[in-house]
Design a protein around this motif. Structure first.
Motif, mmCIF file in Angstrom:
data_model
loop_
_atom_site.group_PDB
_atom_site.id
_atom_site.type_symbol
_atom_site.label_atom_id
_atom_site.label_comp_id
_atom_site.label_asym_id
_atom_site.label_seq_id
_atom_site.Cartn_x
_atom_site.Cartn_y
_atom_site.Cartn_z
ATOM 1 N N GLU B 61 0.836 -1.209 0.000
ATOM 2 C CA GLU B 61 0.000 0.000 0.000
ATOM 3 C C GLU B 61 0.870 1.257 0.000
ATOM 4 O OE1 GLU B 61 -3.189 -0.082 -0.116
ATOM 5 O OE2 GLU B 61 -3.807 -2.087 0.564
ATOM 6 N N ILE B 62 1.910 1.213 0.834
ATOM 7 C CA ILE B 62 2.751 2.408 0.951
ATOM 8 C C ILE B 62 3.501 2.650 -0.342
ATOM 9 C CG2 ILE B 62 4.745 3.390 2.162
ATOM 10 C CD1 ILE B 62 3.749 1.935 4.678
ATOM 11 N N MET B 65 1.187 4.166 -2.796
ATOM 12 C CA MET B 65 0.927 5.582 -2.556
ATOM 13 C C MET B 65 2.109 6.427 -3.030
ATOM 14 S SD MET B 65 -0.294 7.345 0.953
ATOM 15 C CE MET B 65 1.268 7.527 1.736
ATOM 16 N N MET B 69 2.601 9.476 -6.022
ATOM 17 C CA MET B 69 3.075 10.830 -5.693
ATOM 18 C C MET B 69 4.155 11.318 -6.634
ATOM 19 S SD MET B 69 3.513 10.968 -1.639
ATOM 20 C CE MET B 69 2.177 10.861 -0.495
ATOM 21 N N PHE B 237 -2.165 21.006 2.164
ATOM 22 C CA PHE B 237 -1.910 19.576 2.323
ATOM 23 C C PHE B 237 -3.230 18.825 2.485
ATOM 24 C CE2 PHE B 237 -1.078 16.005 5.267
ATOM 25 C CZ PHE B 237 -0.257 15.255 4.450
ATOM 26 N N GLN B 238 -4.062 19.322 3.391
ATOM 27 C CA GLN B 238 -5.339 18.666 3.652
ATOM 28 C C GLN B 238 -6.202 18.616 2.398
ATOM 29 O OE1 GLN B 238 -6.046 17.520 7.019
ATOM 30 N NE2 GLN B 238 -7.355 16.300 5.705
ATOM 31 N N ILE B 241 -4.898 16.109 -0.109
ATOM 32 C CA ILE B 241 -5.203 14.750 0.341
ATOM 33 C C ILE B 241 -6.668 14.419 0.082
ATOM 34 C CG2 ILE B 241 -5.589 13.403 2.431
ATOM 35 C CD1 ILE B 241 -2.784 13.214 2.047
ATOM 36 N N PHE B 244 -7.428 13.643 -3.386
ATOM 37 C CA PHE B 244 -6.570 12.591 -3.956
ATOM 38 C C PHE B 244 -5.632 13.126 -5.017
ATOM 39 C CE2 PHE B 244 -10.529 10.609 -2.594
ATOM 40 C CZ PHE B 244 -10.032 9.768 -1.624
ATOM 41 N N TRP B 246 -2.376 13.358 -5.543
ATOM 42 C CA TRP B 246 -1.157 12.856 -4.890
ATOM 43 C C TRP B 246 0.082 13.627 -5.277
ATOM 44 C CZ3 TRP B 246 -1.920 10.307 -0.766
ATOM 45 C CH2 TRP B 246 -3.121 9.595 -0.619
ATOM 46 N N VAL B 249 0.246 16.593 -3.278
ATOM 47 C CA VAL B 249 0.637 16.226 -1.914
ATOM 48 C C VAL B 249 2.157 16.173 -1.812
ATOM 49 C CG1 VAL B 249 0.651 14.362 -0.199
ATOM 50 C CG2 VAL B 249 -1.464 14.941 -1.402
ATOM 51 N N LEU B 253 4.647 18.314 0.531
ATOM 52 C CA LEU B 253 5.574 17.689 1.476
ATOM 53 C C LEU B 253 6.996 18.178 1.245
ATOM 54 C CD1 LEU B 253 4.354 13.977 1.590
ATOM 55 C CD2 LEU B 253 3.981 15.808 3.246
ATOM 56 N N LEU C 131 8.921 16.226 8.806
ATOM 57 C CA LEU C 131 7.472 16.068 8.689
ATOM 58 C C LEU C 131 6.859 15.897 10.073
ATOM 59 C CD1 LEU C 131 7.285 13.874 5.493
ATOM 60 C CD2 LEU C 131 7.030 16.344 5.746
ATOM 61 N N VAL C 135 1.246 15.033 9.855
ATOM 62 C CA VAL C 135 1.329 14.863 8.406
ATOM 63 C C VAL C 135 1.578 13.393 8.087
ATOM 64 C CG1 VAL C 135 2.722 15.409 6.384
ATOM 65 C CG2 VAL C 135 2.120 17.207 8.000
ATOM 66 N N VAL C 138 -1.622 11.421 8.643
ATOM 67 C CA VAL C 138 -2.590 11.483 7.545
ATOM 68 C C VAL C 138 -2.166 10.530 6.426
ATOM 69 C CG1 VAL C 138 -3.482 12.941 5.704
ATOM 70 C CG2 VAL C 138 -3.353 13.817 8.023
ATOM 71 N N LEU C 139 -0.874 10.592 6.071
ATOM 72 C CA LEU C 139 -0.393 9.744 4.980
ATOM 73 C C LEU C 139 -0.593 8.269 5.312
ATOM 74 C CD1 LEU C 139 2.895 11.635 4.054
ATOM 75 C CD2 LEU C 139 0.746 11.581 2.782
ATOM 76 N N PHE C 140 -0.247 7.867 6.542
ATOM 77 C CA PHE C 140 -0.370 6.452 6.887
ATOM 78 C C PHE C 140 -1.824 6.028 7.004
ATOM 79 C CE2 PHE C 140 4.130 6.685 8.374
ATOM 80 C CZ PHE C 140 4.592 5.745 7.472
ATOM 81 N N LYS C 142 -4.149 7.168 5.154
ATOM 82 C CA LYS C 142 -4.550 6.959 3.765
ATOM 83 C C LYS C 142 -4.006 5.638 3.231
ATOM 84 C CE LYS C 142 -7.048 10.426 2.884
ATOM 85 N NZ LYS C 142 -8.456 10.278 2.561
ATOM 86 N N ALA C 143 -2.777 5.298 3.622
ATOM 87 C CA ALA C 143 -2.145 4.117 3.049
ATOM 88 C C ALA C 143 -2.638 2.825 3.684
ATOM 89 C CB ALA C 143 -0.626 4.211 3.174
ATOM 90 N N VAL C 144 -2.749 2.772 5.017
ATOM 91 C CA VAL C 144 -3.057 1.494 5.668
ATOM 92 C C VAL C 144 -4.364 1.523 6.452
ATOM 93 C CG1 VAL C 144 -0.597 1.001 5.857
ATOM 94 C CG2 VAL C 144 -1.802 1.996 7.804
#
Ligand SMILES: Nc1ncnc2c1ncn2[C@@H]1O[C@H](COP(=O)(O)OP(=O)(O)OP(=O)(O)O)[C@@H](O)[C@H]1O
Ligand SMILES: [Mg+2]
Lengths: 260, 275, 273
Positions: B61-62, B65, B69, B237-238, B241, B244, B246, B249, B253, C131, C135, C138-140, C142-144
């Motif tokens: 998943e990571i 993502m 990006m 950022f919000q 997100i 979507f 990315w 985002v 970052l 970070l 922040v 939020v990313l994690f 979304k991911a998991v």
């Protein structure tokens, strides 16, 4: 004219450190206070300028009882009393000039003090004073760059800037090497003479006391046990002044010695 | 050779010497410490509310993502730059306010100079509550009170920083050398003079160090204030997100990392110049 | 202001001014001007508005009056489970994070690393440090997905950023003599690490872990605001419902836990020294 009557002082735990001390001096001369560690020498001086508050008794400076003063009148009384400290008590991060001028703070307004805008005559006086103690080349040096002897000279200059009526000194040379110690004693004695000031000075060095003082006071256990001229101070007197409390001697496993 | 080992050294092999790194008591304490840690961790891992299949799929998943990006979208920059400037401004103004308020709090909260017990305790309560509540929670509160926008952010940063600054400055007042204070007292100086000559110079190095440090921290914290509506880059950022976007985002970052590094560099330069 | 017993003769006048911190007057006043202009500009952009503050005061009053007394009862069970989860997240993430910081710390230490590895280690540390946990949270999420796992991942990265950097610094400061002594006995790279490097940084590492536990506990309360588990979730929904009684109860418990924890970890750190 300083007069101490029946002064009693105890710290938190209740045991009396000064047990009804009587003392007076009117003469413009140097009085040395000697006594073993813990006898109450520092406490006596610190009671006089109210760094600590005595329990009872009177301390009269030219007839005014210092123990009754508060607030502004206490500040005004304090500026009549100069003090030189064993640890110099300079502000290390300020310059020599600022430290010397801080002796005038009792006289200037809030703004003058805070913004370092002292009256021209104070600055002149400070400069002369620094010249007199031999530090005029260090005026804008920070005090943490000075040696111990130089710091104590700044300390003396600061105390005299107050234009005091009496000078107190609490072991002013105890943190210095023997040679510098002599020089500083010499300086204090000379300055006091030039300015015609009575001086009360705590000393551990009996030889120095005998040499510089016109009068010696022996303190033992919060009580005055000797008061006289240096040449009246005999070995028996010294023995008596410097004999510790019996119980303390026991604690330390101390064997009496015949001669000091 | 033989002459060297003819003395007591020769006997060495015969005598066994027992060597241990730690004494019995030390070893016992260490054992207790390890055991406590192990038991705590076991309890935690076995009872924490985690859905384990998600854990095993997490790396994929990571990765997924991150791949979405790349590359960052430079097209977002026109929006990002003003938001970054706002972030820095919130941090700076918040620091200025916090410094102004924290000075009296530090003074009253330092046990050696505080005028009385009541003031001391009021100051300590202020310090503790300010410090224990995170900037973001302060931000939630101020968004509720003042409405969304950078003003709530400034208040949040200020309220969190007051305790931090007051605690450290107060501690440095408590640790300062008391001698100069006595010297000035005995020369008849007033309280204000004593503060200006004996306290301020001694505390000044700490004051600058903690102020700079806090500014650095405030920049980090200001980057997220926008996520609860309190201004700065966090809002972008919000939004990115939520939509979507990315690649936006990642651009945000990236710029957050840059601005935080900027803060770190500025503080290290100032620190070197000042101290 | 007379000096009555002025025994010292006055000579010339002496003018004294406190020496300035910045010698060059142009630079001094220039810097002052620039700072002043920046502060005024920054202040003006933030739409700081007294009227809004004034209007906020009654709202603040209202919030405080509904926050006092704090209401522990209404959501008592949620508060307890929330805090337990926060503590769990903290413990797991700190343990895993500190372990993970060790390799990254070694990678990012200039004196024992090679350049590409060093660059990678530094990059990871810089990114994790820059970070904010929220922040990352939020990313994690979304991911998991929502929940404690996202929180654990967040705090692991956060820990690597701080502890990794400090480990790298600790390693960079170690005494080289000890490394050479061990190396001269013919030890290999990892033996050197175990005998010469580790013992030197171990006390620091224990202190750091304790400190990080403290930091992570605070952070764990916040990352819940974005759905990464723990008491922050509870707090966020309390704020969402305008249930300020519960919110203040949570904040009070949070302050208490943090204070107790700070006290205990301070004691422990002193003990391990
Ligand atoms: N601030 C204080 N609080 C409590 N007790 C104190 C304090 N200052 C001094 N004492 C006690 O009072 C007694 C006398 O102390 P003092 O400093 O006056 O002695 P001293 O004669 O100056 O000794 P020394 O020669 O060592 O400087 C000592 O027993 C000391 O422990
Ligand atoms: Mg003494």
């Amino acid at each position: 004219m300083l007069e101490i009557k029946n002064l009693v002082k105890s710290y938190g735990n209740g045991e009396r450190v000064l047990k009804g001390l009587n003392f007076s001096t009117g003469d413009k001369k140097l009085t040395a206070i000697i006594g073993s560690s813990g006898a109450g020498k520092s406490t006596m001086l610190r009671c006089i300028n109210r760094l600590v508050t005595a329990d009872s008794g009177e301390i009269l400076l030219d007839g005014v009882d210092l123990l009754k003063l508060r607030g502004k009148s206490l500040q005004n009384a304090r500026r009549q009393i100069g003090m030189i400290f064993q640890g110099y008590n300079l502000v290390d991060r300020l310059t020599v000039m600022e430290n010397v001028l801080s002796g005038r703070l009792g006289y200037v307004s809030l703004m003058q003090g805070v913004f370092r805008k002292f009256p021209a005559e104070d600055v002149d006086h400070a400069y002369q004073m620094l010249k007199r103690v031999g530090l005029s080349q260090y005026i804008n040096k920070r005090c943490d760059e000075l040696s111990g002897g130089e710091r104590q000279r700044v300390g003396a200059a600061r105390a005299l800037m107050q234009n005091p009526r009496i000078l107190l000194a609490d072991e002013p040379t105890a943190s210095l090497d023997p040679k510098t110690s002599e020089l500083i004693m010499e300086l204090i004695a000379n300055l006091a003479e030039e300015m015609d000031l009575p001086v009360l000075i705590n000393l551990h060095n009996v030889a120095q006391a005998k040499h510089y003082a016109a009068r010696i006071v022996g303190l033992r256990d919060g009580v005055m046990v000797f008061d006289g001229k240096p040449d009246e101070l005999t070995n028996e007197h010294l023995e008596h002044i410097y004999t510790a409390k019996a119980e303390l001697k026991e604690q330390l496993g101390h064997k009496p010695r015949s001669k000091r | 050779m033989s002459s060297l080992t003819s003395g007591p050294l020769k006997e060495l092999g015969k005598e066994s010497y027992h060597w241990e790194r730690f004494t019995a008591k030390q070893r016992f304490l260490r054992f207790i410490a390890y055991l406590t840690v192990a038991v705590l961790l076991y309890w935690t891992v076995s009872s924490i509310d985690i859905y384990w299949p998600w854990v095993w799929s997490a790396p994929i998943e990571i990765q997924d993502m991150i791949s979405r990006m790349i590359p960052p979208n430079p097209g977002a920059l026109p929006e990002i730059i003003p938001a970054l400037i706002e972030t820095i401004n919130i941090a700076t103004i918040g620091t200025v306010f916090a410094v102004l308020i924290s000075l009296p709090v530090a003074y009253f909260g330092a046990s050696n100079v505080s005028p009385n017990k009541v003031m001391l305790w009021i100051a300590r309560v202020i310090i503790v509550s300010s410090r224990s509540i995170d900037t973001l929670i302060w931000a939630l509160l101020f968004v509720a009170i003042l409405g969304p926008g950078p003003m709530a952010g400034v208040f949040a940063v200020t309220f969190r920083a007051i305790g931090f600054l007051a605690k450290l400055i107060g501690e440095s007042i408590e640790e300062m050398d008391w001698g100069p204070v006595e010297a000035l007292q005995s020369s008849g100086a007033s309280k204000a003079h004593i503060i200006s000559y004996a306290i301020v110079p001694q505390v000044l190095p700490t004051f600058w160090a903690v102020t700079i440090l806090r500014w650095d921290i405030n920049i980090r914290e200001s980057t997220v204030l926008g996520m609860v509506g309190a201004g700065g880059i966090g809002m972008l950022f919000q939004v990115a997100i939520d939509l979507f976007r990315w690649r936006d985002v990642s651009m945000v970052l990236f710029s957050i990392i840059l601005v935080v590094l900027f803060g770190e560099i500025v503080t290290s330069i100032v620190r070197k110049k000042l101290i | 202001m007379k000096h009555e017993n002025q025994a010292i003769p006055l000579e010339d006048h002496y003018i004294w001014k406190k020496p300035s911190f910045i010698r060059n007057p142009w630079l001094r006043y220039g810097l002052l001007l620039v700072s002043a202009v920046y502060l005024i500009y920054a202040f003006s952009t933030l739409s700081l508005d007294i009227q809004r503050v004034m209007r906020g005061i009654p709202r603040a009053m209202q919030i405080f009056s509904s926050a006092i007394p704090p209401n522990f009862a209404a959501r008592g069970e949620l508060i307890v489970t929330g805090f337990i989860e926060s503590i769990q997240i903290t413990l797991v993430a700190t343990a895993a994070g500190v372990l993970l910081s060790i390799p990254f710390g070694f990678m990012a230490a200039k004196n024992i690393s090679i350049l590409p590895v060093y660059a990678l280690g530094r990059a990871v540390i810089i990114i994790s440090r820059s970070l904010h946990p929220i922040v990352l949270g939020v990313l994690f999420v979304k991911a998991v997905g929502f929940g404690a796992f996202a929180g654990v991942l967040t705090l692991i990265i956060y820990t690597v950023g701080f502890v990794g950097k400090l480990i790298a610094e600790a390693i960079e400061e170690i005494k080289y003599g000890q490394i050479e002594a061990i190396r001269s006995t013919g030890a290999g790279y990892f033996t050197i690490l175990v005998y010469a490097v580790f013992p030197q940084i171990m006390p620091r590492l224990i202190g750091l872990s304790m400190y990080q536990l403290d930091i992570n506990l605070r952070a764990s309360a916040v990352i819940g605001l974005v759905g990464a588990g723990g008491i922050g979730n509870t707090l966020n929904s309390a704020f969402g419902r305008y249930d300020y009684g519960t919110a203040s109860a949570i904040l009070l418990v949070m302050i208490a836990i943090i204070l107790v924890f700070e006290y205990v970890s301070g004691k422990l750190r002193r003990f391990t020294k």
